[in-house]
Scaffold this motif. Structure first.
Motif, PDB file in Angstrom:
ATOM      1  N   LYS A  62      69.079  33.249  45.753  1.00 44.22           N
ATOM      2  CA  LYS A  62      69.414  32.122  46.023  1.00 44.22           C
ATOM      3  C   LYS A  62      71.184  32.439  46.635  1.00 44.22           C
ATOM      4  CE  LYS A  62      71.751  28.890  42.570  1.00 44.22           C
ATOM      5  NZ  LYS A  62      72.939  28.793  43.078  1.00 44.22           N
ATOM      6  N   LEU A  63      72.303  31.874  47.979  1.00 43.58           N
ATOM      7  CA  LEU A  63      73.011  32.370  47.747  1.00 43.58           C
ATOM      8  C   LEU A  63      74.202  32.460  47.045  1.00 43.58           C
ATOM      9  CD1 LEU A  63      73.142  29.358  51.250  1.00 43.58           C
ATOM     10  CD2 LEU A  63      72.114  32.089  50.700  1.00 43.58           C
ATOM     11  N   THR A  64      75.216  33.375  47.403  1.00 40.92           N
ATOM     12  CA  THR A  64      76.357  33.546  46.154  1.00 40.92           C
ATOM     13  C   THR A  64      77.548  32.889  46.949  1.00 40.92           C
ATOM     14  OG1 THR A  64      77.223  35.236  47.556  1.00 40.92           O
ATOM     15  CG2 THR A  64      76.403  35.902  46.302  1.00 40.92           C
ATOM     16  N   ASP A  65      78.105  32.665  45.621  1.00 39.38           N
ATOM     17  CA  ASP A  65      79.113  31.532  45.369  1.00 39.38           C
ATOM     18  C   ASP A  65      80.426  31.716  46.663  1.00 39.38           C
ATOM     19  OD1 ASP A  65      78.052  29.730  43.709  1.00 39.38           O
ATOM     20  OD2 ASP A  65      80.005  30.776  41.769  1.00 39.38           O
TER      21      ASP A  65
END
Ligand code: ADE
Length: 418
Positions: A402-405
């Motif tokens: 999942k991409l980080t913020d």
């Protein structure tokens, strides 16, 4: 119940095939379970005109589990699996009108039988049901709220109807979903076309000059698999961008007349007419094999081949020899119809899982949104497409990052440069 299948006695083997396919249709199974409890299609009459295969049977089961009142007819005279048709009638109580190798008159009688069901939703693969409805049974058009279309050829026909202002209800182009064409058209057609050629001929692919007309998603898949089996692949393509892609994918690209002279096997998958024509037959090698994996049997000019031939005879199941007057022999597979469905079993269940998940979700979507939709061709909503990709990955037990913020933010910003 009204139906027309070859032989109900074939149902037992059909049921086994349907259950075998279901094992690989995890996304469709999830939808079926939810449909069974929520009944979102309750009482909705659906007429489906699809290849009658074990995979399609599982889609029919899913729609029925959602409460729909479904009937099924064939979308091609030669693609029906008679045992599956029998099982759908006998074991699942779903009316089917389809017999493998039916003639044209029976094919259209079956389409009309499906239309006698007075559908609220139509489901097509090639647009024969919807075109018959528009051309011959216009009085029923007001009963339909929407439809879906499974394949490239059908989407082209329906877009042309929409452009001409003659399409009477909205259509969702299932074919154009990424979870459909990237997998079904590419890996499905790729594998099943080779499968059909091998079942019909049992030839060795290695070392052969394998000519392919059309470098769309289906063509790419077939080329990739033929190359993997050791063929010298030649691509014929009229679109400059696709031709360039084929070159950089490592294939030879040339005009059809040059390819005709060297082809050992020639497969058409363009959706267009007379792609292999008289001028090609004149220069082809003795023993060349020709077949088609496009939707309709118009890609090979069979009447022209017949006119040049002294005789036409079946030499194996789905393989016919045309003896040309000058002594050369040309072998035609599956009467120029979809070789992957006629001589083999079509795409494997694992890819049809995603195609038919798109179908099931699209029907649900149309029922909710029909009033807001216009009489044109719509894509599958992106959220449905994404959801299917997630569900498929999940069912394969594949996890992804999942991409980080910070990464999400970066992707949506312009301020940060070198
Ligand atoms: N089109 C291509 N392969 C198919 C399959 N296995 N079932 C239904 N439609 C198809």
């Amino acid at each position: 119940m009204n139906y027309d299948v070859k032989d109900l006695g074939l149902a037992e083997s059909g049921k086994k095939r349907i259950e075998w396919a279901d094992k690989d249709m995890s996304v469709l199974r999830l939808i079926r379970e939810r449909f069974a409890s929520e009944k979102p299609l309750s009482g909705v009459r659906i007429s489906a005109c699809l290849h009658v295969t074990s995979e399609t049977a599982n889609l029919m089961r899913t729609l029925k589990a959602g409460g729909a009142d479904v009937v099924l007819c064939a979308s091609n005279p030669l693609s029906t699996q008679d045992s599956v048709a029998a099982s759908l009638v006998k074991d699942y109580n779903i009316p089917v009108f389809a017999i493998k190798d039916e003639d044209e008159e029976t094919y259209y009688r079956h389409i009309n039988a499906a239309l006698d069901h007075h559908p609220k939703i139509t489901m097509d693969d090639g647009a024969d049901l919807i075109s018959t409805l528009h051309a011959e049974r216009a009085d029923q058009l007001s009963e339909v709220v929407g439809g879906t279309e499974e394949t490239t050829t059908g989407v082209i026909r329906l877009k042309s109807m929409a452009e001409q202002g003659v399409l009477h209800y909205p259509i969702i182009a299932v074919n154009d979903a990424q979870t459909k064409y990237l997998f079904d058209n590419r890996y499905g057609t790729g594998q099943s076309t080779i499968d059909g050629i091998l079942r019909a001929t049992n030839i060795l692919i290695a070392g052969k000059t394998f000519v392919l007309s059309g470098y769309g998603w289906c063509g790419r898949g077939i080329a990739m698999r033929a190359k993997g089996m050791g063929a010298n692949v030649v691509i014929i393509e009229a679109d400059p961008l696709r031709a360039l892609e084929a070159v950089m994918d490592g294939y030879r690209v040339m005009p059809s007349i040059e390819a005709a002279m060297i082809a050992d096997i020639w497969v058409t998958v363009t959706g267009d007419i007379h792609v292999i024509d008289e001028k090609h037959f004149k220069v082809m090698k003795d023993g060349a094999i020709i077949c088609n994996s496009g939707h309709f049997n118009v890609e090979i000019n069979i009447p022209a081949l017949e006119a040049m031939s002294e005789s036409r005879k079946e030499v194996r199941d789905f393989t016919e020899e045309f003896l040309i007057k000058d002594g050369r022999r040309i072998y035609l597979l599956a009467d120029g119809r979809l070789v992957n469905l006629a001589a083999a079993e079509g795409h494997p269940a694992s890819v049809m899982d995603m195609s038919f998940a798109n179908q099931a979700f699209s029907v649900e979507h149309i029922l909710k949104e029909a009033e807001k939709m216009e009489n044109t061709v719509y894509p599958v909503p992106a959220a449905i497409d994404q959801n299917i990709a997630w569900l498929k990955l999940d069912s394969m037990n594949i996890k992804i990052d999942k991409l980080t913020d910070e990464q999400e933010k970066y992707l949506h910003s312009w301020e940060m440069g070198t």
